[in-house]
Write an enzyme that holds these catalytic residues in place. Structure first.
Site, PDB file in Angstrom:
ATOM      1  N   HIS A  93      -4.431  -7.367  -2.676  1.00  0.00           N
ATOM      2  CA  HIS A  93      -4.604  -7.819  -1.289  1.00  0.00           C
ATOM      3  C   HIS A  93      -3.286  -7.859  -0.522  1.00  0.00           C
ATOM      4  O   HIS A  93      -3.234  -7.515   0.656  1.00  0.00           O
ATOM      5  CB  HIS A  93      -5.320  -9.178  -1.255  1.00  0.00           C
ATOM      6  CG  HIS A  93      -6.754  -9.069  -1.689  1.00  0.00           C
ATOM      7  ND1 HIS A  93      -7.311  -9.852  -2.671  1.00  0.00           N
ATOM      8  CD2 HIS A  93      -7.727  -8.220  -1.281  1.00  0.00           C
ATOM      9  CE1 HIS A  93      -8.581  -9.496  -2.841  1.00  0.00           C
ATOM     10  NE2 HIS A  93      -8.856  -8.506  -2.015  1.00  0.00           N
ATOM     11  N   ASP A 140     -10.800  -1.259   2.703  1.00  0.00           N
ATOM     12  CA  ASP A 140     -10.886  -1.953   1.408  1.00  0.00           C
ATOM     13  C   ASP A 140     -12.275  -1.689   0.835  1.00  0.00           C
ATOM     14  O   ASP A 140     -13.126  -2.563   0.816  1.00  0.00           O
ATOM     15  CB  ASP A 140     -10.652  -3.457   1.626  1.00  0.00           C
ATOM     16  CG  ASP A 140     -10.749  -4.235   0.322  1.00  0.00           C
ATOM     17  OD1 ASP A 140     -10.684  -3.615  -0.758  1.00  0.00           O
ATOM     18  OD2 ASP A 140     -10.901  -5.475   0.392  1.00  0.00           O
TER      19      ASP A 140
HETATM   20  N1  AG3 Z   1     -11.956  -2.803  -3.477  1.00  0.00           N
HETATM   21  C1  AG3 Z   1     -11.455  -1.764  -4.374  1.00  0.00           C
HETATM   22  C2  AG3 Z   1     -12.131  -1.805  -5.699  1.00  0.00           C
HETATM   23  C3  AG3 Z   1     -12.002  -0.560  -6.504  1.00  0.00           C
HETATM   24  C4  AG3 Z   1     -12.077  -0.886  -7.951  1.00  0.00           C
HETATM   25  N2  AG3 Z   1     -12.638   0.150  -8.744  1.00  0.00           N
HETATM   26  C5  AG3 Z   1     -13.100  -0.044  -9.992  1.00  0.00           C
HETATM   27  N3  AG3 Z   1     -12.994  -1.162 -10.582  1.00  0.00           N
HETATM   28  N4  AG3 Z   1     -13.641   0.976 -10.601  1.00  0.00           N
HETATM   29  C6  AG3 Z   1     -11.733  -4.138  -3.896  1.00  0.00           C
HETATM   30  C7  AG3 Z   1     -12.228  -5.178  -2.949  1.00  0.00           C
HETATM   31  C8  AG3 Z   1     -11.365  -6.384  -3.000  1.00  0.00           C
HETATM   32  N5  AG3 Z   1     -11.244  -7.033  -1.747  1.00  0.00           N
END
Ligand code: AG3
Length: 283
Positions: A64, A160
């Protein structure tokens, strides 16, 4: 003897991550995905979507802080910011540490992710009720297209998202990046999470090439995220003008990010620089 329960993410067909679970706190099928919250032994609370780790209480700060403070210091004066995805609130919390930001839009397609954030991750969702945060529970692709038609341009857009499968696929393509470009003002900066350099190099090549088709300046930067596939993550930054070497060295109460770490994060090892030049994108 307590039962031995493990959460396993199948990161690729050949690699998994396992976390010992003390208790599953919540599970549901939302209109968009399977959502789970569990208390893990090593990383505290864990949020997963469709079996993929999104965040944990103990290592969320790497991700973050690095997805938020880099674009916000590369932009000379960020006042209007938007996050696509990120319903847990972690990115909004970091954005609102910058006093010059007047509004931070959170554009999340799945309201249940935000509810899980509010209920189980108070440290992530703490700023969702801040009057400078504006929440839109809608499709980010459509929202961004509409922003392009507005007069008030955005300064920074942060994507994100989940992995590029299912509904998030469009968030990694040229059509979406073009609507981000049109929604951004003249110094506009875009950052998107672009997966693991170790396990998804082709995805990075594709996303960078798509950004390059739309923006004059495109960069890659790196950070550790211990619970994500390979533990090593990439972020792609596209800019209409501002350059990372001129980022503002502001002081913030962070745990991983510092201006020096930010400068170092853009230094690419030769194999990755080569990967980008093969894709026709400069390193
Ligand atoms: N967003 C990115 C998550 C990607 C993770 N991928 C995985 N574990 N295969 C995260 C959201 C957090 N605010």
């Amino acid at each position: 003897m307590a039962a031995d329960i493990w959460f396993t993410e199948r990161q690729t067909s050949d690699v998994t991550l396992g976390l010992r679970v003390r208790e599953v706190l919540w599970q549901e099928e939302t209109p968009y995905q399977h959502l789970m919250v569990a208390e893990t032994a090593a990383y505290g609370r864990l949020l997963t979507l469709d079996g993929a780790v999104q965040t944990t209480e103990r290592d969320e700060f790497f991700y973050h802080e690095m997805i938020a403070h880099v674009p916000l210091t590369v932009h000379p004066r960020p006042r209007r910011v938007a996050v696509v995805g990120g319903g847990d609130g972690g990115v909004i919390r970091e954005i609102l540490r910058h006093p010059e930001v007047g509004v931070a839009h959170l554009v999340e397609i799945d309201g249940r992710v935000m509810e899980a954030g509010r209920r189980f991750f108070p440290q992530l969702s703490a700023e969702l009720d801040n009057p400078r945060a504006e929440i839109h529970l809608v499709d980010g692709i459509q929202w961004m297209r509409e922003q392009g038609l507005q007069d008030a341009k955005l300064d920074v857009v942060i994507v994100d998202s989940t992995d590029p499968v299912g509904p998030a696929t469009g968030l990694f393509g040229e059509v979406f990046y073009r609507s981000v470009h049109d929604a951004l003002g003249p110094d506009g900066v875009l950052v998107a999470q672009t997966e693991s350099p170790m396990l998804q190099p082709h995805l990075i090549q594709q996303a960078q090439a798509a950004m390059r088709a739309v923006f004059p300046h495109v960069y890659l930067y790196l950070a550790p995220v211990p619970t994500y596939p390979s533990g090593w993550w990439s972020f792609s930054l596209a800019s209409k003008g501002p350059r990372p070497e001129n980022a503002r060295a502001v002081r913030l109460p962070t745990r991983y990010w510092t201006p020096a770490i930010q400068q170092a994060a853009f230094v690419l090892p030769p194999f990755l620089a080569r990967l980008l030049s093969q894709a026709g994108v400069a390193g």
